[in-house]
Design a protein around this motif. Sequence first.
Motif, PDB file in Angstrom:
ATOM      1  N   THR A 112       0.798  -1.229   0.000  1.00 32.03           N
ATOM      2  CA  THR A 112       0.000   0.000   0.000  1.00 32.03           C
ATOM      3  C   THR A 112       0.834   1.286   0.000  1.00 32.03           C
ATOM      4  OG1 THR A 112      -1.663  -1.248   1.231  1.00 32.03           O
ATOM      5  CG2 THR A 112      -1.952   1.124   1.135  1.00 32.03           C
ATOM      6  N   HIS A 156      -0.594   4.428   6.366  1.00 34.01           N
ATOM      7  CA  HIS A 156      -0.448   5.883   6.237  1.00 34.01           C
ATOM      8  C   HIS A 156       0.006   6.546   7.537  1.00 34.01           C
ATOM      9  CE1 HIS A 156      -1.715   6.392   2.111  1.00 34.01           C
ATOM     10  NE2 HIS A 156      -2.729   5.571   2.317  1.00 34.01           N
ATOM     11  N   HIS A 205      -8.601   4.038   6.912  1.00 33.67           N
ATOM     12  CA  HIS A 205      -7.450   3.879   6.011  1.00 33.67           C
ATOM     13  C   HIS A 205      -6.338   4.872   6.311  1.00 33.67           C
ATOM     14  CE1 HIS A 205      -5.317   2.732   2.423  1.00 33.67           C
ATOM     15  NE2 HIS A 205      -5.290   3.982   2.012  1.00 33.67           N
ATOM     16  N   HIS A 268      -8.162   9.426   1.832  1.00 34.76           N
ATOM     17  CA  HIS A 268      -6.906  10.158   2.035  1.00 34.76           C
ATOM     18  C   HIS A 268      -7.128  11.635   2.334  1.00 34.76           C
ATOM     19  CE1 HIS A 268      -5.794   6.839  -0.858  1.00 34.76           C
ATOM     20  NE2 HIS A 268      -5.119   6.542   0.233  1.00 34.76           N
ATOM     21  N   HIS A 444       0.779   3.835  -3.296  1.00 35.24           N
ATOM     22  CA  HIS A 444       1.506   5.021  -2.851  1.00 35.24           C
ATOM     23  C   HIS A 444       3.019   4.831  -2.913  1.00 35.24           C
ATOM     24  CE1 HIS A 444      -2.255   6.644  -1.176  1.00 35.24           C
ATOM     25  NE2 HIS A 444      -2.494   5.411  -0.790  1.00 35.24           N
TER      26      HIS A 444
END
Length: 454
Positions: A112, A156, A205, A268, A444
């Motif tokens: 990811t 993230h 997320h 995001h 990403h």
Amino acid sequence: MTIESLAPTDALPWHLRNNWAPVLDERTDFDLRVDGVIPPELEGTYVRTGPNPASGTSGHWFFGDGMLHGVRIANGKAEWYRNRFIQTPNISDPLDDPMAGMGDMTRGTGNTHVMPHNKELLCLEEGHWPWKVDAELNTLGYQNYDGALTCSMTAHPKVCPVTGELIAFSYLNPEPPFLNYIRVSAEGELLQLEGIELPNMVMMHDFNVTQNHVIFMDLPVCFDLAALETGLPFMFNRDAGARLGVMPRNGTNADVRWFEIDPCYVFHPVNAHEDGNTIVLHVSRQPEAFGSSNDDYAEVGRLWKWTIDLDAGVVTEEQVDDRPGDFGRVNDRMVGLDAQFGYVMAMAGEGNAEEPVYGSAFWKYDLRSGACTEHQLGKGVRGAEPVFAPATEEGGGEDEGWIISMIHDTDSDESRLVIIDAQNFSAPPVATIHLPRRVPYGAHGSWVPDTAMI
Ligand SMILES: [Fe+2]
């Protein structure tokens, strides 16, 4: 499911077709062809990850093995391209059912995000521990901070540009409190692992940090086993409500203040910062995700601004742009600070929802005024996350540097790395690096300057 088990009349699922299809070989190519001039200030490696099943197939996009694609840039040259699988047990000892590996933290794919922290390159995926790779993308092992990280970690995390801390969280915990807060020092010591109480287990997320706070997004994509048949055990449930949770960065569950917002979903955020007694967030907000339509990508995010008034206890929600865009980034030096500029990829394919469709433009927003400058990639060219590479390590203007992205030309089936002057954003790229192979659409990545690894 295997490709062999499909009847000839069966269509391949979208994540195995066209430029979503995996590439199975690992290559190393030197001295790549370049149009234009690579800025001599760039000394480092652009690296990006994405799901790329080593067996050639996977039941769901999210479960594909992680593959890294890297381009080394130095001395004004594109010195090499490499692609490498992240060598996890999922490749050496695959499970028939990837869901069976959900509780085993060593079963991460790293598919990811990939980012540097504490001189390490971390490959992340939200259900497990990160994997570490070296500067040439060879897998070193998993990272659990000497055993202190006992749960998964988001793909993230944020690295604070002021303290160097890595700030993260963990969801996918089947038992309450459903969420954990994670804080790791600049030197790689796990400083905090705090349970945070949520009413439901929700898909979380990404999240937000500011100089002094973190902001969790409790949005109603709720765990729902009945949804597993259609792919993932999560389903949008507007009735569950939506809240933003503000906590001091060294706080605990008892310190979280929750603020109601209109139910929605955000994959995001772009950035967040403090402004007096308010917290300002820029996010790609969509009305819902994983709804009942089975079209997981029917909804697409648009840039919104949320302002949390800590005194009044309310959130003001404003749409900044009515065009769909996501995968927003800022100069990493401005994460959690009052960034003026956010870079977003246009999204296409809204309503035609079988797969996510990366758009043909990048947008540079002035986050203070809402003004937007466009970089057009051209007809039939699909973008990817716009990553900022600064011209100087310290000092210099916030947008003094380049946007780097790994794009795909659907007409020629070729992939290219483009380098765009962030201060002359609508102009053609200053350099285009021709990649020696098709690079599948991915997730990403990061610009990793040499100084981040030594
Ligand atoms: Fe993501």
